[in-house]
Scaffold this active site. Structure first.
Site, mmCIF file in Angstrom:
data_model
loop_
_atom_site.group_PDB
_atom_site.id
_atom_site.type_symbol
_atom_site.label_atom_id
_atom_site.label_comp_id
_atom_site.label_asym_id
_atom_site.label_seq_id
_atom_site.Cartn_x
_atom_site.Cartn_y
_atom_site.Cartn_z
ATOM 1 N N CYS A 139 0.847 -1.235 -0.169
ATOM 2 C CA CYS A 139 0.011 -0.132 -0.059
ATOM 3 C C CYS A 139 0.984 1.427 0.018
ATOM 4 O O CYS A 139 2.012 1.351 0.521
ATOM 5 C CB CYS A 139 -1.067 0.043 1.312
ATOM 6 S SG CYS A 139 -1.968 1.492 1.654
ATOM 7 N N GLY A 140 0.424 2.300 -0.517
ATOM 8 C CA GLY A 140 1.077 3.558 -0.256
ATOM 9 C C GLY A 140 1.523 3.986 1.029
ATOM 10 O O GLY A 140 2.573 4.782 1.235
#
Length: 162
Positions: free
Chosen positions: A35-36
């Protein structure tokens, strides 16, 4: 009800009674490895090491979730290895859970009901949503995924001092 009334499964498959955390301040987070926001693992680990080491009764509890963009595709063993190797995670991590929908883990249903999000919606919007739990097991605050762990350190300290 409070968070101490629930059980979860650790990454190693063993059941964990959350009552073992009674009297502690908790930061419960849904996590993901791709995930970012994944670099927040570093901030979570820093908070954990600094506050846990003081003996104030602080724990971070990580709950991997694959409901957002298939960003946690790994097995529990792969998740544990990733967290340890890339971020040195030492705080307790749990088996993958769902946080939304009919299959949502009971703990997460409880958390969402106690602290709805923006405009009163209960749904978790993305990975790295955080819930600060007071020593009484009640939700103190819900934080959005973009809220960095270091940005809530002062609030955690305030709850620890209560």
């Amino acid at each position: 009800m409070n968070v101490y009334d629930f059980q979860a499964t650790a990454l190693d498959g063993k059941p964990v009674d959350l009552a073992q955390y009674r009297g502690k301040v908790l930061l419960i987070v849904n996590t993901a490895s791709k995930c970012g926001f994944t670099p927040q693992y570093q901030g979570l680990e820093t908070l954990y090491r600094e506050l846990h080491a003081r003996g104030h009764g602080f724990e971070v509890l990580g709950f991997p979730c694959d409901q957002f963009g298939h960003q946690e595709p790994g097995t529990e063993a792969e998740i544990g290895a990733f967290c340890e190797q890339n971020y040195g995670v030492t705080f307790p991590m749990f088996a993958k859970v769902e946080v939304n929908g009919d299959g949502a883990h009971p703990l997460w249903k409880h958390l969402k009901g106690e602290a709805p999000g923006v405009l009163g919606t209960e749904a978790i919007k993305w990975n790295f949503t955080k819930f600060l739990i007071g020593p009484d097991g009640k939700v103190v605050h819900r934080y959005a995924p973009q809220t960095k762990p270091e940005d809530i350190a002062d609030e955690i300290e305030q709850v620890l001092q209560q």
